[in-house]
Design a protein around this motif. Sequence first.
Motif, PDB file in Angstrom:
ATOM      1  N   ASP A  80       0.803  -1.221   0.000  1.00 34.75           N
ATOM      2  CA  ASP A  80       0.000   0.000   0.000  1.00 34.75           C
ATOM      3  C   ASP A  80       0.837   1.273   0.000  1.00 34.75           C
ATOM      4  O   ASP A  80       0.507   2.240  -0.683  1.00 34.75           O
ATOM      5  CB  ASP A  80      -0.929   0.017   1.226  1.00 34.75           C
ATOM      6  N   THR A  81       1.919   1.288   0.785  1.00 34.62           N
ATOM      7  CA  THR A  81       2.662   2.533   0.977  1.00 34.62           C
ATOM      8  C   THR A  81       3.407   3.008  -0.268  1.00 34.62           C
ATOM      9  O   THR A  81       3.811   4.176  -0.332  1.00 34.62           O
ATOM     10  CB  THR A  81       3.665   2.375   2.137  1.00 34.62           C
ATOM     11  N   GLU A  82       3.600   2.157  -1.260  1.00 29.98           N
ATOM     12  CA  GLU A  82       4.300   2.588  -2.467  1.00 29.98           C
ATOM     13  C   GLU A  82       3.353   3.021  -3.584  1.00 29.98           C
ATOM     14  O   GLU A  82       3.793   3.591  -4.588  1.00 29.98           O
ATOM     15  CB  GLU A  82       5.218   1.471  -2.977  1.00 29.98           C
ATOM     16  N   SER A 104      -4.988   5.320 -10.905  1.00 30.02           N
ATOM     17  CA  SER A 104      -4.761   6.767 -10.889  1.00 30.02           C
ATOM     18  C   SER A 104      -4.516   7.261  -9.472  1.00 30.02           C
ATOM     19  O   SER A 104      -4.899   6.629  -8.486  1.00 30.02           O
ATOM     20  CB  SER A 104      -5.972   7.489 -11.484  1.00 30.02           C
ATOM     21  N   VAL A 105      -3.902   8.422  -9.366  1.00 23.70           N
ATOM     22  CA  VAL A 105      -3.635   9.044  -8.065  1.00 23.70           C
ATOM     23  C   VAL A 105      -4.933   9.229  -7.297  1.00 23.70           C
ATOM     24  O   VAL A 105      -5.001   8.955  -6.087  1.00 23.70           O
ATOM     25  CB  VAL A 105      -2.917  10.393  -8.254  1.00 23.70           C
ATOM     26  N   ASP A 106      -5.982   9.653  -7.984  1.00 22.74           N
ATOM     27  CA  ASP A 106      -7.262   9.891  -7.315  1.00 22.74           C
ATOM     28  C   ASP A 106      -7.849   8.600  -6.745  1.00 22.74           C
ATOM     29  O   ASP A 106      -8.312   8.574  -5.596  1.00 22.74           O
ATOM     30  CB  ASP A 106      -8.249  10.526  -8.304  1.00 22.74           C
ATOM     31  N   ILE A 107      -7.828   7.522  -7.523  1.00 20.62           N
ATOM     32  CA  ILE A 107      -8.352   6.239  -7.044  1.00 20.62           C
ATOM     33  C   ILE A 107      -7.547   5.751  -5.843  1.00 20.62           C
ATOM     34  O   ILE A 107      -8.114   5.296  -4.833  1.00 20.62           O
ATOM     35  CB  ILE A 107      -8.328   5.186  -8.168  1.00 20.62           C
ATOM     36  N   ILE A 108      -6.237   5.850  -5.917  1.00 18.19           N
ATOM     37  CA  ILE A 108      -5.395   5.372  -4.815  1.00 18.19           C
ATOM     38  C   ILE A 108      -5.668   6.149  -3.547  1.00 18.19           C
ATOM     39  O   ILE A 108      -5.778   5.578  -2.449  1.00 18.19           O
ATOM     40  CB  ILE A 108      -3.911   5.449  -5.205  1.00 18.19           C
ATOM     41  N   ARG A 109      -5.817   7.444  -3.654  1.00 25.08           N
ATOM     42  CA  ARG A 109      -6.091   8.251  -2.456  1.00 25.08           C
ATOM     43  C   ARG A 109      -7.448   7.908  -1.856  1.00 25.08           C
ATOM     44  O   ARG A 109      -7.613   7.899  -0.633  1.00 25.08           O
ATOM     45  CB  ARG A 109      -5.987   9.737  -2.793  1.00 25.08           C
ATOM     46  N   GLN A 110      -8.416   7.616  -2.702  1.00 23.00           N
ATOM     47  CA  GLN A 110      -9.721   7.206  -2.188  1.00 23.00           C
ATOM     48  C   GLN A 110      -9.650   5.845  -1.494  1.00 23.00           C
ATOM     49  O   GLN A 110     -10.366   5.593  -0.523  1.00 23.00           O
ATOM     50  CB  GLN A 110     -10.738   7.145  -3.325  1.00 23.00           C
ATOM     51  N   CYS A 111      -8.796   4.978  -1.984  1.00 20.14           N
ATOM     52  CA  CYS A 111      -8.677   3.642  -1.395  1.00 20.14           C
ATOM     53  C   CYS A 111      -7.826   3.654  -0.123  1.00 20.14           C
ATOM     54  O   CYS A 111      -8.088   2.882   0.802  1.00 20.14           O
ATOM     55  CB  CYS A 111      -8.075   2.672  -2.405  1.00 20.14           C
ATOM     56  N   ARG A 112      -6.819   4.504  -0.064  1.00 23.70           N
ATOM     57  CA  ARG A 112      -5.941   4.543   1.100  1.00 23.70           C
ATOM     58  C   ARG A 112      -6.611   5.201   2.296  1.00 23.70           C
ATOM     59  O   ARG A 112      -6.353   4.830   3.443  1.00 23.70           O
ATOM     60  CB  ARG A 112      -4.640   5.279   0.755  1.00 23.70           C
ATOM     61  N   ASP A 113      -7.442   6.213   2.067  1.00 22.63           N
ATOM     62  CA  ASP A 113      -8.182   6.876   3.142  1.00 22.63           C
ATOM     63  C   ASP A 113      -9.545   6.204   3.234  1.00 22.63           C
ATOM     64  O   ASP A 113     -10.385   6.358   2.355  1.00 22.63           O
ATOM     65  CB  ASP A 113      -8.331   8.369   2.831  1.00 22.63           C
ATOM     66  N   LYS A 114      -9.769   5.422   4.308  1.00 19.63           N
ATOM     67  CA  LYS A 114     -10.967   4.591   4.385  1.00 19.63           C
ATOM     68  C   LYS A 114     -12.252   5.424   4.412  1.00 19.63           C
ATOM     69  O   LYS A 114     -13.316   4.937   4.000  1.00 19.63           O
ATOM     70  CB  LYS A 114     -10.902   3.683   5.615  1.00 19.63           C
ATOM     71  N   ARG A 115     -12.181   6.670   4.882  1.00 14.63           N
ATOM     72  CA  ARG A 115     -13.374   7.517   4.826  1.00 14.63           C
ATOM     73  C   ARG A 115     -13.701   7.885   3.380  1.00 14.63           C
ATOM     74  O   ARG A 115     -14.863   7.933   2.981  1.00 14.63           O
ATOM     75  CB  ARG A 115     -13.175   8.776   5.677  1.00 14.63           C
ATOM     76  N   LYS A 116     -12.665   8.133   2.594  1.00 14.38           N
ATOM     77  CA  LYS A 116     -12.889   8.421   1.181  1.00 14.38           C
ATOM     78  C   LYS A 116     -13.339   7.153   0.446  1.00 14.38           C
ATOM     79  O   LYS A 116     -14.065   7.236  -0.552  1.00 14.38           O
ATOM     80  CB  LYS A 116     -11.619   8.990   0.558  1.00 14.38           C
ATOM     81  N   ASN A 262      -8.338  -2.379  -2.158  1.00 16.46           N
ATOM     82  CA  ASN A 262      -6.881  -2.264  -2.241  1.00 16.46           C
ATOM     83  C   ASN A 262      -6.471  -2.332  -3.709  1.00 16.46           C
ATOM     84  O   ASN A 262      -6.641  -3.380  -4.346  1.00 16.46           O
ATOM     85  CB  ASN A 262      -6.206  -3.382  -1.444  1.00 16.46           C
ATOM     86  N   PRO A 263      -5.952  -1.240  -4.268  1.00 17.13           N
ATOM     87  CA  PRO A 263      -5.638  -1.210  -5.708  1.00 17.13           C
ATOM     88  C   PRO A 263      -4.277  -1.831  -6.031  1.00 17.13           C
ATOM     89  O   PRO A 263      -3.359  -1.179  -6.522  1.00 17.13           O
ATOM     90  CB  PRO A 263      -5.664   0.291  -6.024  1.00 17.13           C
ATOM     91  N   ARG A 264      -4.171  -3.124  -5.771  1.00 15.06           N
ATOM     92  CA  ARG A 264      -2.930  -3.884  -5.984  1.00 15.06           C
ATOM     93  C   ARG A 264      -3.260  -5.372  -5.919  1.00 15.06           C
ATOM     94  O   ARG A 264      -4.379  -5.749  -5.582  1.00 15.06           O
ATOM     95  CB  ARG A 264      -1.900  -3.535  -4.907  1.00 15.06           C
ATOM     96  N   PHE A 265      -2.281  -6.205  -6.229  1.00 12.58           N
ATOM     97  CA  PHE A 265      -2.438  -7.644  -6.031  1.00 12.58           C
ATOM     98  C   PHE A 265      -2.574  -7.924  -4.537  1.00 12.58           C
ATOM     99  O   PHE A 265      -1.761  -7.452  -3.732  1.00 12.58           O
ATOM    100  CB  PHE A 265      -1.233  -8.411  -6.575  1.00 12.58           C
ATOM    101  N   GLY A 266      -3.575  -8.694  -4.153  1.00 11.95           N
ATOM    102  CA  GLY A 266      -3.734  -9.097  -2.765  1.00 11.95           C
ATOM    103  C   GLY A 266      -2.918 -10.338  -2.464  1.00 11.95           C
ATOM    104  O   GLY A 266      -2.506 -11.078  -3.373  1.00 11.95           O
ATOM    105  N   GLY A 267      -2.696 -10.583  -1.172  1.00 13.68           N
ATOM    106  CA  GLY A 267      -1.903 -11.736  -0.776  1.00 13.68           C
ATOM    107  C   GLY A 267      -2.521 -13.064  -1.163  1.00 13.68           C
ATOM    108  O   GLY A 267      -1.828 -14.070  -1.313  1.00 13.68           O
TER     109      GLY A 267
END
Length: 323
Positions: A80-82, A104-116, A262-267
Amino acid sequence: MNILISSAGRRVSLVRAFMNEMKALGGAVIATDMNPKFSSACQVADRSFEVPRVTSDKFVASLLKICKDNNVSIVIPTIDTELNILADNRERFKAIGVDVIVSSVDIIRQCRDKRKTHQLFSHLGISFAKEFAHDVPEFPLFIKPIDGSCSKDLYFIEKPNDLTQSLIENEKLMFLEYIDPKRYKEFTLDLYFTKDSHLKCVVPRERIEVRSGEINKGVTRRNFLVDYVKERMSLVPGMIGCITLQLFYNEKNNDVVGIEINPRFGGGYPLSYAAGANYPKWIIDEYLNGKSLSSPYYDEWEDNLLMLRYDDEILVKDGGLGF
């Protein structure tokens, strides 16, 4: 035409999946990590390199140099942090002929901030757990960080006496309605979005047992959730590559509650790969072979495939020298 998997850590199955799909092209899979000597995924990759911590101002420059020196065409982030960092620097990689498979930057920010993320769920028409103000909670209560990952700092508060003042005063925590696991099953869905953000595939994985935030026992389920997600997420501008969507699902009344995205491959993606949802091949087809995958939708993965994980060893000769 090589692929780089960043922050590879223990992602042995993911590295092997990409290595398997790259055989036809004769390309290599390169893994990076802060300490590749102690990364099992780096040990099984074709090549591996040490990089600074993701938060270091030298992280991006280090990745760029590795890509340039090793003919890398694709970068696959895994933590997530990268995500924000790589999305912000997408054009720097593009300038040297490298595609970073990140939303996109916008999608990632919405996914990283759980309120968003809740706002995104609302936009997509997906229900989510009710959030309470810290001074007026309802019990039982579930607490999680606004930007957490790996199931860290999660709390189940059954009654008022269990709620401490430190939790109440922590503004980075969300107080949420508790979803009863006796009535709802937890699912992670592996979604694939093409480079033009069309939904290509949906594979629901029931999370039977979780260890350290990652699925330990799970099974693919072709159920109501497939069409539910297709109806709401057939085109989500900015979503690219593998997206993991976590939901609670009540099979009796088909009620769905969104948890996070989570906008990445999951475990647990290796289960979907084993079931036939070949996202590594699709990434190679889209970004290396220039194929369009926007249609048709893919639904030929294996239903009811059970995954039982266990610990295994990667043995490295002379690995203890110098310690």
